[in-house]
Design an enzyme around this catalytic site. Structure first.
Site, PDB file in Angstrom:
ATOM      1  N   ARG A 137       3.831   1.000  10.383  1.00 44.14           N
ATOM      2  CA  ARG A 137       5.013   1.213  11.217  1.00 44.14           C
ATOM      3  C   ARG A 137       5.497  -0.048  11.912  1.00 44.14           C
ATOM      4  O   ARG A 137       6.689  -0.200  12.172  1.00 44.14           O
ATOM      5  CB  ARG A 137       4.718   2.317  12.236  1.00 44.14           C
ATOM      6  CG  ARG A 137       4.783   3.709  11.639  1.00 44.14           C
ATOM      7  CD  ARG A 137       4.201   4.754  12.574  1.00 44.14           C
ATOM      8  NE  ARG A 137       2.741   4.781  12.535  1.00 44.14           N
ATOM      9  CZ  ARG A 137       1.991   5.645  13.208  1.00 44.14           C
ATOM     10  NH1 ARG A 137       2.563   6.540  13.992  1.00 44.14           N
ATOM     11  NH2 ARG A 137       0.676   5.628  13.102  1.00 44.14           N
ATOM     12  N   ARG A 160      -5.137   6.545  -1.970  1.00 44.52           N
ATOM     13  CA  ARG A 160      -5.378   7.943  -2.339  1.00 44.52           C
ATOM     14  C   ARG A 160      -6.600   8.521  -1.625  1.00 44.52           C
ATOM     15  O   ARG A 160      -6.733   9.728  -1.484  1.00 44.52           O
ATOM     16  CB  ARG A 160      -5.561   8.031  -3.861  1.00 44.52           C
ATOM     17  CG  ARG A 160      -5.813   9.410  -4.424  1.00 44.52           C
ATOM     18  CD  ARG A 160      -4.634  10.333  -4.213  1.00 44.52           C
ATOM     19  NE  ARG A 160      -4.860  11.646  -4.789  1.00 44.52           N
ATOM     20  CZ  ARG A 160      -5.615  12.597  -4.255  1.00 44.52           C
ATOM     21  NH1 ARG A 160      -6.247  12.371  -3.117  1.00 44.52           N
ATOM     22  NH2 ARG A 160      -5.759  13.768  -4.844  1.00 44.52           N
ATOM     23  N   LYS A 161      -7.515   7.640  -1.221  1.00 40.71           N
ATOM     24  CA  LYS A 161      -8.763   8.078  -0.578  1.00 40.71           C
ATOM     25  C   LYS A 161      -9.421   9.202  -1.375  1.00 40.71           C
ATOM     26  O   LYS A 161      -9.627  10.314  -0.892  1.00 40.71           O
ATOM     27  CB  LYS A 161      -8.533   8.525   0.870  1.00 40.71           C
ATOM     28  CG  LYS A 161      -8.009   7.433   1.793  1.00 40.71           C
ATOM     29  CD  LYS A 161      -7.911   7.929   3.233  1.00 40.71           C
ATOM     30  CE  LYS A 161      -7.387   6.850   4.158  1.00 40.71           C
ATOM     31  NZ  LYS A 161      -5.926   6.595   3.966  1.00 40.71           N
ATOM     32  N   GLY A 167     -17.403  13.741  -8.994  1.00 43.24           N
ATOM     33  CA  GLY A 167     -17.046  12.714  -9.956  1.00 43.24           C
ATOM     34  C   GLY A 167     -16.100  13.160 -11.046  1.00 43.24           C
ATOM     35  O   GLY A 167     -15.138  12.462 -11.382  1.00 43.24           O
ATOM     36  N   ASN A 168     -16.347  14.329 -11.634  1.00 47.14           N
ATOM     37  CA  ASN A 168     -15.507  14.814 -12.726  1.00 47.14           C
ATOM     38  C   ASN A 168     -14.056  14.987 -12.284  1.00 47.14           C
ATOM     39  O   ASN A 168     -13.120  14.699 -13.037  1.00 47.14           O
ATOM     40  CB  ASN A 168     -16.063  16.143 -13.246  1.00 47.14           C
ATOM     41  CG  ASN A 168     -15.274  16.678 -14.421  1.00 47.14           C
ATOM     42  OD1 ASN A 168     -15.179  16.032 -15.462  1.00 47.14           O
ATOM     43  ND2 ASN A 168     -14.702  17.861 -14.256  1.00 47.14           N
ATOM     44  N   THR A 169     -13.869  15.440 -11.047  1.00 44.63           N
ATOM     45  CA  THR A 169     -12.515  15.651 -10.534  1.00 44.63           C
ATOM     46  C   THR A 169     -11.796  14.332 -10.275  1.00 44.63           C
ATOM     47  O   THR A 169     -10.633  14.163 -10.654  1.00 44.63           O
ATOM     48  CB  THR A 169     -12.556  16.489  -9.245  1.00 44.63           C
ATOM     49  OG1 THR A 169     -13.125  17.762  -9.533  1.00 44.63           O
ATOM     50  CG2 THR A 169     -11.157  16.687  -8.676  1.00 44.63           C
ATOM     51  N   LYS A 172       0.853  -1.196   0.000  1.00 50.59           N
ATOM     52  CA  LYS A 172       0.000   0.000   0.000  1.00 50.59           C
ATOM     53  C   LYS A 172       0.881   1.235   0.000  1.00 50.59           C
ATOM     54  O   LYS A 172       1.778   1.361   0.835  1.00 50.59           O
ATOM     55  CB  LYS A 172      -0.929   0.004   1.219  1.00 50.59           C
ATOM     56  CG  LYS A 172      -1.907   1.180   1.237  1.00 50.59           C
ATOM     57  CD  LYS A 172      -2.936   1.028   2.343  1.00 50.59           C
ATOM     58  CE  LYS A 172      -2.394   1.389   3.714  1.00 50.59           C
ATOM     59  NZ  LYS A 172      -2.123   2.844   3.866  1.00 50.59           N
ATOM     60  N   THR A 173       0.605   2.126  -0.935  1.00 53.09           N
ATOM     61  CA  THR A 173       1.405   3.334  -1.075  1.00 53.09           C
ATOM     62  C   THR A 173       0.589   4.586  -0.777  1.00 53.09           C
ATOM     63  O   THR A 173      -0.634   4.599  -0.914  1.00 53.09           O
ATOM     64  CB  THR A 173       1.957   3.459  -2.511  1.00 53.09           C
ATOM     65  OG1 THR A 173       0.859   3.505  -3.441  1.00 53.09           O
ATOM     66  CG2 THR A 173       2.857   2.287  -2.861  1.00 53.09           C
ATOM     67  N   HIS A 174       1.299   5.638  -0.358  1.00 55.32           N
ATOM     68  CA  HIS A 174       0.785   7.012  -0.377  1.00 55.32           C
ATOM     69  C   HIS A 174       1.729   7.747  -1.323  1.00 55.32           C
ATOM     70  O   HIS A 174       2.686   8.376  -0.893  1.00 55.32           O
ATOM     71  CB  HIS A 174       0.813   7.638   1.014  1.00 55.32           C
ATOM     72  CG  HIS A 174      -0.293   7.197   1.902  1.00 55.32           C
ATOM     73  ND1 HIS A 174      -0.092   6.439   3.038  1.00 55.32           N
ATOM     74  CD2 HIS A 174      -1.633   7.405   1.832  1.00 55.32           C
ATOM     75  CE1 HIS A 174      -1.253   6.207   3.626  1.00 55.32           C
ATOM     76  NE2 HIS A 174      -2.203   6.780   2.912  1.00 55.32           N
TER      77      HIS A 174
END
Length: 277
Positions: free
Chosen positions: A247, A94-95, A100-102, A62-64
């Site tokens: 962590r 990314r949450k 929607g368009n964005t 999982k990345t940020h």
């Protein structure tokens, strides 16, 4: 919502209607791991080093990606190559939480190019159904070349103290997942959502949403910023299919040894849940 958490990963993979969830369960069974490592590091070198060292022991990384100070093509290509080398999926945390368009542009356009490399993404439904509809629409568009290799998790609950992701918010998460089940593969939640009762939707016989639980830590119960931890055994016992540890693994004195310990405890908890030895 119906739950198939008592079935083995192999059994669930064999009948799963979602292609990416099917692949994820197959990876878990092949590698005997249900660990997702949250690699919250800030340079490409650190990220790729962790992915390579921990890759054999995890099902998902999982990345940020937006916390990296040096994101580039090297990041993308390196991560994709390691995912193939070690047979794990990439989950970009990314949450998404906008109109929607964005979110369509954030997902499939823009500098981070998330749709190119992240198998799994997630979103909050605070903006309403439109955010799930928009992401599902993008993934099913004729010019979207990644098709069944992409999936969405709805952020149905959070592990932070005082979280407002409860009640009707969680119920609506289930409703939207059912409506867009071709793209929604499951939830990020603190437990199985099998007991959630909805007046809007009802489960189908083949329904089998995947549950990821965050905040898993063997040696700590929380932090100073309100994070509340579960152990691998307690998370799996509450219905998690995949445990997310950050962590507790990457900040350990020996991250590889830590990953192996989480793999062992997570797998033993899974076997106990499905009646294995």
């Amino acid at each position: 919502m119906s739950s198939k958490s008592q079935l083995t990963y192999t059994a669930r993979a064999s009948k799963h209607p979602n292609a990416l969830a099917k692949r994820l369960f197959e990876i878990a069974e092949a590698k005997k791991t249900n660990v997702t490592v949250s690699a919250d590091v800030t340079t490409t070198k650190e990220l790729l080093d962790l992915a390579d060292r921990l890759g054999p022991y995890i099902a998902v990384i999982k990345t940020h990606i937006d916390i990296l100070s040096d994101f580039s093509d090297e990041t993308i290509e390196g991560l994709k190559a390691l995912a193939q080398k070690h047979n794990f999926l990439i989950f970009e945390d990314r949450k998404f939480i906008d109109i929607g368009n964005t979110v369509q542009k954030q997902y499939h356009r823009g500098t981070l190019r998330i749709s190119e490399w992240a198998h799994i993404i997630n979103c909050s439904i605070l903006p309403g159904e439109g955010i799930v509809e928009a992401l599902a629409q993008t993934a099913s568009a004729p010019d979207f070349s990644y098709g069944p290799e992409r999936g969405l998790l709805i952020l149905a609950e959070m592990t932070s103290k005082g979280s407002l992701a409860t009640g009707q918010y969680t119920t609506s998460s289930v409703d939207y997942a059912r409506k867009y089940k071709n793209f929604v593969m499951g939830f990020v939640s603190t437990r199985s959502l099998g007991e959630v009762q909805s007046e809007v939707s009802s489960p189908s016989d083949e329904e089998d949403f995947v549950v990821f639980t965050t905040g898993v830590n063997i040696s700590s119960k929380g932090d100073k910023l309100g994070q509340q931890y579960q152990t691998p055994a307690s998370a799996i016992g509450r219905g998690a299919d995949f445990i997310i540890a950050g962590r507790g693994i990457y900040a350990a004195p020996d991250p590889v040894q830590a990953a192996q310990q989480y793999q062992k405890e997570g797998w033993e908890a899974y076997l106990a849940r499905v009646g294995g030895n």
